[in-house]
Design an enzyme around this catalytic site. Structure first.
Site, PDB file in Angstrom:
ATOM      1  N   GLY A  71      49.887 -43.547 -34.137  1.00  0.00           N
ATOM      2  CA  GLY A  71      49.062 -43.990 -35.252  1.00  0.00           C
ATOM      3  C   GLY A  71      49.217 -45.476 -35.517  1.00  0.00           C
ATOM      4  O   GLY A  71      48.736 -45.978 -36.523  1.00  0.00           O
ATOM      5  N   THR A  72      49.879 -46.184 -34.596  1.00  0.00           N
ATOM      6  CA  THR A  72      50.041 -47.629 -34.748  1.00  0.00           C
ATOM      7  C   THR A  72      48.728 -48.326 -34.425  1.00  0.00           C
ATOM      8  O   THR A  72      48.100 -48.033 -33.402  1.00  0.00           O
ATOM      9  CB  THR A  72      51.146 -48.160 -33.813  1.00  0.00           C
ATOM     10  OG1 THR A  72      52.355 -47.448 -34.063  1.00  0.00           O
ATOM     11  CG2 THR A  72      51.378 -49.646 -34.026  1.00  0.00           C
ATOM     12  N   SER A  97      43.355 -43.918 -35.561  1.00  0.00           N
ATOM     13  CA  SER A  97      43.561 -44.991 -36.530  1.00  0.00           C
ATOM     14  C   SER A  97      44.028 -44.424 -37.863  1.00  0.00           C
ATOM     15  O   SER A  97      44.619 -45.136 -38.673  1.00  0.00           O
ATOM     16  CB  SER A  97      42.266 -45.781 -36.719  1.00  0.00           C
ATOM     17  OG  SER A  97      41.219 -44.932 -37.178  1.00  0.00           O
ATOM     18  N   ASN A  98      43.786 -43.117 -38.055  1.00  0.00           N
ATOM     19  CA  ASN A  98      44.205 -42.459 -39.288  1.00  0.00           C
ATOM     20  C   ASN A  98      44.283 -40.957 -39.026  1.00  0.00           C
ATOM     21  O   ASN A  98      43.308 -40.371 -38.557  1.00  0.00           O
ATOM     22  CB  ASN A  98      43.205 -42.761 -40.406  1.00  0.00           C
ATOM     23  CG  ASN A  98      43.746 -42.438 -41.778  1.00  0.00           C
ATOM     24  OD1 ASN A  98      44.281 -41.361 -42.001  1.00  0.00           O
ATOM     25  ND2 ASN A  98      43.614 -43.377 -42.700  1.00  0.00           N
ATOM     26  N   HIS A 131      44.827 -52.046 -48.708  1.00  0.00           N
ATOM     27  CA  HIS A 131      46.107 -51.496 -48.289  1.00  0.00           C
ATOM     28  C   HIS A 131      47.258 -52.248 -48.949  1.00  0.00           C
ATOM     29  O   HIS A 131      47.064 -53.310 -49.532  1.00  0.00           O
ATOM     30  CB  HIS A 131      46.265 -51.571 -46.763  1.00  0.00           C
ATOM     31  CG  HIS A 131      45.586 -50.468 -46.037  1.00  0.00           C
ATOM     32  ND1 HIS A 131      44.268 -50.544 -45.632  1.00  0.00           N
ATOM     33  CD2 HIS A 131      46.018 -49.242 -45.648  1.00  0.00           C
ATOM     34  CE1 HIS A 131      43.931 -49.422 -45.020  1.00  0.00           C
ATOM     35  NE2 HIS A 131      44.974 -48.617 -45.015  1.00  0.00           N
ATOM     36  N   HIS A 132      48.446 -51.700 -48.798  1.00  0.00           N
ATOM     37  CA  HIS A 132      49.658 -52.322 -49.321  1.00  0.00           C
ATOM     38  C   HIS A 132      49.917 -53.654 -48.613  1.00  0.00           C
ATOM     39  O   HIS A 132      49.440 -53.904 -47.498  1.00  0.00           O
ATOM     40  CB  HIS A 132      50.853 -51.387 -49.142  1.00  0.00           C
ATOM     41  CG  HIS A 132      50.991 -50.868 -47.732  1.00  0.00           C
ATOM     42  ND1 HIS A 132      51.651 -51.561 -46.743  1.00  0.00           N
ATOM     43  CD2 HIS A 132      50.517 -49.729 -47.155  1.00  0.00           C
ATOM     44  CE1 HIS A 132      51.606 -50.874 -45.612  1.00  0.00           C
ATOM     45  NE2 HIS A 132      50.923 -49.757 -45.834  1.00  0.00           N
ATOM     46  N   LYS A 135      51.156 -54.091 -44.788  1.00  0.00           N
ATOM     47  CA  LYS A 135      50.334 -53.779 -43.613  1.00  0.00           C
ATOM     48  C   LYS A 135      50.092 -55.048 -42.815  1.00  0.00           C
ATOM     49  O   LYS A 135      49.632 -56.054 -43.350  1.00  0.00           O
ATOM     50  CB  LYS A 135      49.016 -53.133 -44.032  1.00  0.00           C
ATOM     51  CG  LYS A 135      48.182 -52.683 -42.837  1.00  0.00           C
ATOM     52  CD  LYS A 135      47.050 -51.761 -43.247  1.00  0.00           C
ATOM     53  CE  LYS A 135      46.218 -51.338 -42.044  1.00  0.00           C
ATOM     54  NZ  LYS A 135      47.022 -50.584 -41.054  1.00  0.00           N
ATOM     55  N   THR A 142      41.413 -47.938 -39.544  1.00  0.00           N
ATOM     56  CA  THR A 142      40.479 -46.987 -40.143  1.00  0.00           C
ATOM     57  C   THR A 142      39.144 -47.658 -40.443  1.00  0.00           C
ATOM     58  O   THR A 142      38.077 -47.082 -40.182  1.00  0.00           O
ATOM     59  CB  THR A 142      41.074 -46.406 -41.438  1.00  0.00           C
ATOM     60  OG1 THR A 142      42.305 -45.755 -41.125  1.00  0.00           O
ATOM     61  CG2 THR A 142      40.132 -45.417 -42.091  1.00  0.00           C
TER      62      THR A 142
END
Length: 233
Positions: A71-72, A97-98, A131-132, A135, A142
């Site tokens: 998922g990287t 991607s997700n 996103h946070h 990231k 995604t």
């Protein structure tokens, strides 16, 4: 099932917790230059590392005949090479991607909406992802997958980060806000109205659980698969 984890940050720790709750064993943890446990004993590996390490992690698993779920994001310039290596080594590989169930349903909804909107050129499409702040890549994988879903079913031929004056490109606005797990919005705007679909993640558990489910599904298989295969979409 014995699981090896590539990457032991917040996602890796969440995967560990949920995997153990499902009765699995974490047999190895590989994080940057630190190795704990025995990778060779794994039935399957899950990779949530960093872009500079993902490709090597994946190829290592192909060489060891260990199915791997990755998922990287941020390494996809080597994705076709990874797929070719998987076939060459008779390996098993899923990249997404997700991995969230909700996001994968959202991907399909996005494609259906793109098909419907393609006939109406009065609407301009735009993507936004939040996103946070930890990231590393922007836009998110995604968001890129969403853009590719629209491109496949419309006259658009590319995407661009932030603002674009090219009518054939989809603008993607990437925002980084502390402690936001992930929010993705697809909006179609005209002079008179707006149509919007949105997916909001409440925590990391959905991503982690989807990756574990993918790993359970991939065990004993050979070939390159996607979450559409796992979820039979």
């Amino acid at each position: 099932m014995k699981i090896a984890l590539f990457g032991y940050g917040k996602m890796g720790k969440t995967i560990e917790r949920l995997a153990m709750e499902r009765g699995h064993e974490i047999c190895a943890k590989i994080h940057r230059e630190s190795i704990e446990g025995l990778l060779e004993s794994a039935d399957v590996a899950i990779d949530f590392s960093i872009p500079s390490e993902a490709f090597n992690n994946i190829n290592t698993c192909f060489n060891l005949k260990i199915p791997i779920v990755s998922g990287t994001t941020g390494w996809l310039d080597k994705f076709e090479e990874a797929k070719a290596n998987c076939i060459k080594e008779n390996g098993a590989f899923i990249y997404a991607s997700n991995f969230s169930l909700g996001v994968n349903l959202f991907f399909e909804l996005n494609k259906q909406l793109a098909k419907m909107m393609a006939r109406f050129d009065v609407y301009d499409v735009q993507l936004e992802e939040i996103h946070h702040t930890q990231k590393l890549d922007a836009p998110s994988g995604t968001a890129i997958s969403l853009a590719e879903g629209i491109i496949a079913h419309s006259s658009k031929d590319n995407w661009a980060l932030d603002v674009t004056k090219n009518k054939n490109e989809i603008p993607i606005v990437a925002k980084r806000i502390d402690k936001v797990p992930g929010t993705h919005t697809v909006a179609y705007n005209s002079l008179v109205d707006e149509i919007e679909i949105k997916h909001t993640a409440k925590n990391r558990d959905g991503f982690a659980l989807g990756a574990i489910i993918a790993a359970e599904w991939l065990q004993h298989k050979h070939g390159v698969y996607t979450m559409k295969d796992v979820l039979d979409l």
